[in-house]
Write a protein that holds these residues in place. Sequence first.
Motif, PDB file in Angstrom:
ATOM      1  N   PRO A 149       0.836  -1.212   0.000  1.00 25.57           N
ATOM      2  CA  PRO A 149       0.000   0.000   0.000  1.00 25.57           C
ATOM      3  C   PRO A 149       0.865   1.254   0.000  1.00 25.57           C
ATOM      4  CG  PRO A 149      -0.694  -1.548   1.718  1.00 25.57           C
ATOM      5  CD  PRO A 149       0.615  -2.049   1.203  1.00 25.57           C
ATOM      6  N   GLN A 150       0.390   2.291  -0.670  1.00 24.42           N
ATOM      7  CA  GLN A 150       1.081   3.577  -0.684  1.00 24.42           C
ATOM      8  C   GLN A 150       0.875   4.296   0.644  1.00 24.42           C
ATOM      9  OE1 GLN A 150       3.056   5.109  -3.003  1.00 24.42           O
ATOM     10  NE2 GLN A 150       3.011   3.261  -4.244  1.00 24.42           N
ATOM     11  N   VAL A 151       1.827   5.155   0.981  1.00 25.72           N
ATOM     12  CA  VAL A 151       1.646   6.017   2.158  1.00 25.72           C
ATOM     13  C   VAL A 151       0.743   7.178   1.760  1.00 25.72           C
ATOM     14  CG1 VAL A 151       3.898   5.380   3.104  1.00 25.72           C
ATOM     15  CG2 VAL A 151       3.697   7.414   1.657  1.00 25.72           C
ATOM     16  N   ASP A 152       0.105   7.789   2.735  1.00 27.50           N
ATOM     17  CA  ASP A 152      -0.742   8.953   2.490  1.00 27.50           C
ATOM     18  C   ASP A 152       0.152  10.186   2.443  1.00 27.50           C
ATOM     19  OD1 ASP A 152      -2.447  11.141   2.547  1.00 27.50           O
ATOM     20  OD2 ASP A 152      -3.858  10.210   3.946  1.00 27.50           O
ATOM     21  N   GLU A 153       0.323  10.748   1.244  1.00 31.15           N
ATOM     22  CA  GLU A 153       1.250  11.873   1.088  1.00 31.15           C
ATOM     23  C   GLU A 153       0.821  13.100   1.894  1.00 31.15           C
ATOM     24  OE1 GLU A 153       0.201  14.327  -2.784  1.00 31.15           O
ATOM     25  OE2 GLU A 153       0.466  12.216  -3.288  1.00 31.15           O
ATOM     26  N   ASN A 154      -0.453  13.185   2.249  1.00 36.60           N
ATOM     27  CA  ASN A 154      -0.934  14.343   2.999  1.00 36.60           C
ATOM     28  C   ASN A 154      -0.616  14.259   4.489  1.00 36.60           C
ATOM     29  OD1 ASN A 154      -2.212  15.705   0.750  1.00 36.60           O
ATOM     30  ND2 ASN A 154      -3.752  14.080   0.817  1.00 36.60           N
ATOM     31  N   THR A 155      -0.398  13.038   4.989  1.00 38.99           N
ATOM     32  CA  THR A 155      -0.184  12.876   6.430  1.00 38.99           C
ATOM     33  C   THR A 155       1.104  12.138   6.770  1.00 38.99           C
ATOM     34  OG1 THR A 155      -1.466  10.801   6.428  1.00 38.99           O
ATOM     35  CG2 THR A 155      -2.672  12.849   6.865  1.00 38.99           C
ATOM     36  N   PHE A 156       1.816  11.616   5.771  1.00 40.29           N
ATOM     37  CA  PHE A 156       3.010  10.807   6.031  1.00 40.29           C
ATOM     38  C   PHE A 156       4.018  11.562   6.889  1.00 40.29           C
ATOM     39  CE2 PHE A 156       7.151   8.962   4.391  1.00 40.29           C
ATOM     40  CZ  PHE A 156       7.036   7.761   5.073  1.00 40.29           C
ATOM     41  N   HIS A 157       4.207  12.854   6.613  1.00 43.49           N
ATOM     42  CA  HIS A 157       5.193  13.651   7.359  1.00 43.49           C
ATOM     43  C   HIS A 157       4.797  13.863   8.814  1.00 43.49           C
ATOM     44  CE1 HIS A 157       2.184  16.611   6.146  1.00 43.49           C
ATOM     45  NE2 HIS A 157       2.620  17.385   7.130  1.00 43.49           N
ATOM     46  N   GLN A 158       3.548  13.551   9.157  1.00 46.60           N
ATOM     47  CA  GLN A 158       3.087  13.725  10.529  1.00 46.60           C
ATOM     48  C   GLN A 158       3.221  12.451  11.346  1.00 46.60           C
ATOM     49  OE1 GLN A 158      -0.897  14.986   9.645  1.00 46.60           O
ATOM     50  NE2 GLN A 158      -0.343  17.153   9.544  1.00 46.60           N
ATOM     51  N   THR A 159       3.491  11.314  10.682  1.00 42.94           N
ATOM     52  CA  THR A 159       3.637  10.041  11.379  1.00 42.94           C
ATOM     53  C   THR A 159       5.074   9.876  11.866  1.00 42.94           C
ATOM     54  OG1 THR A 159       4.266   8.775   9.402  1.00 42.94           O
ATOM     55  CG2 THR A 159       1.888   9.053   9.836  1.00 42.94           C
ATOM     56  N   ASP A 160       5.260   9.029  12.889  1.00 41.25           N
ATOM     57  CA  ASP A 160       6.618   8.760  13.376  1.00 41.25           C
ATOM     58  C   ASP A 160       7.476   8.170  12.265  1.00 41.25           C
ATOM     59  OD1 ASP A 160       6.004   9.704  15.884  1.00 41.25           O
ATOM     60  OD2 ASP A 160       5.601   7.727  16.745  1.00 41.25           O
ATOM     61  N   GLU A 161       6.901   7.235  11.511  1.00 40.94           N
ATOM     62  CA  GLU A 161       7.638   6.599  10.426  1.00 40.94           C
ATOM     63  C   GLU A 161       7.998   7.614   9.345  1.00 40.94           C
ATOM     64  OE1 GLU A 161       7.138   2.365   8.265  1.00 40.94           O
ATOM     65  OE2 GLU A 161       5.458   3.734   7.961  1.00 40.94           O
ATOM     66  N   GLY A 162       7.073   8.480   9.021  1.00 40.08           N
ATOM     67  CA  GLY A 162       7.308   9.496   8.005  1.00 40.08           C
ATOM     68  C   GLY A 162       8.385  10.479   8.430  1.00 40.08           C
ATOM     69  N   ARG A 163       8.336  10.895   9.687  1.00 38.28           N
ATOM     70  CA  ARG A 163       9.340  11.841  10.181  1.00 38.28           C
ATOM     71  C   ARG A 163      10.729  11.196  10.195  1.00 38.28           C
ATOM     72  NH1 ARG A 163       7.471  16.495  11.995  1.00 38.28           N
ATOM     73  NH2 ARG A 163       9.485  16.941  12.944  1.00 38.28           N
ATOM     74  N   ARG A 164      10.793   9.923  10.562  1.00 36.13           N
ATOM     75  CA  ARG A 164      12.077   9.223  10.561  1.00 36.13           C
ATOM     76  C   ARG A 164      12.608   9.082   9.134  1.00 36.13           C
ATOM     77  NH1 ARG A 164      12.541   4.079  12.032  1.00 36.13           N
ATOM     78  NH2 ARG A 164      10.323   3.603  12.000  1.00 36.13           N
ATOM     79  N   PHE A 165      11.721   8.798   8.191  1.00 35.81           N
ATOM     80  CA  PHE A 165      12.133   8.664   6.795  1.00 35.81           C
ATOM     81  C   PHE A 165      12.683   9.991   6.285  1.00 35.81           C
ATOM     82  CE2 PHE A 165      11.567   8.902   2.254  1.00 35.81           C
ATOM     83  CZ  PHE A 165      11.974   7.650   1.802  1.00 35.81           C
TER      84      PHE A 165
END
Length: 202
Positions: A149-165
Amino acid sequence: MDIVDEINQAHRELIDGERKTIVLRRHYDAEVEDVWDACTNAERLSRWMLPVTGDLRLGGTYQLKGNAGGEILRCEPPSLLKVSWLFGDNPGFSEVEVRLSAKDGGTLFELHHTAEVPPDMWSGFGPGAVGVGWDLALLGLSLHLSGAPQVDENTFHQTDEGRRFITSSSQAWGEAHKAAGGDPEQVAATVAGVTAFYAPQE
């Protein structure tokens, strides 16, 4: 899949001169023809990158929704695609070239983005300004090719995983900047600036 591990799958390089070139190389466990189709088929592009419109042929033009557009300068299926990459009212010189080749039962993907970068933007953000965006795009391509599944580009930067990436990507581009001769203090400032841009604190 640990999404942050995707950062380690790519080699990053900065060619620093009057024009700046960022280079990304990575391997995908997919046939060259499949990766080519994912990068050039409008329907598939919309699933992992952005919706695209235009006259999608050699000499034609394209427009990514809310992002860059330009002219298709070279198209040699299934191994080479080169486009101008223009964004905003006065974009200056900017071109993206993607090369695909068969390797180790899959595909070696290589991207070069060459641009004239305003000095104030370079001093503030360095190669991560576009590098982090390309890392996010290549993550989308990896997920697409693997069927994940794709990540949600609108909220990915708000997730712990997104911020770590995003933080890991920004730091990796900082290392590429230093390897190209960047001043460590300036590099640290650009890494902080890029991280704050892509993953602003609440």
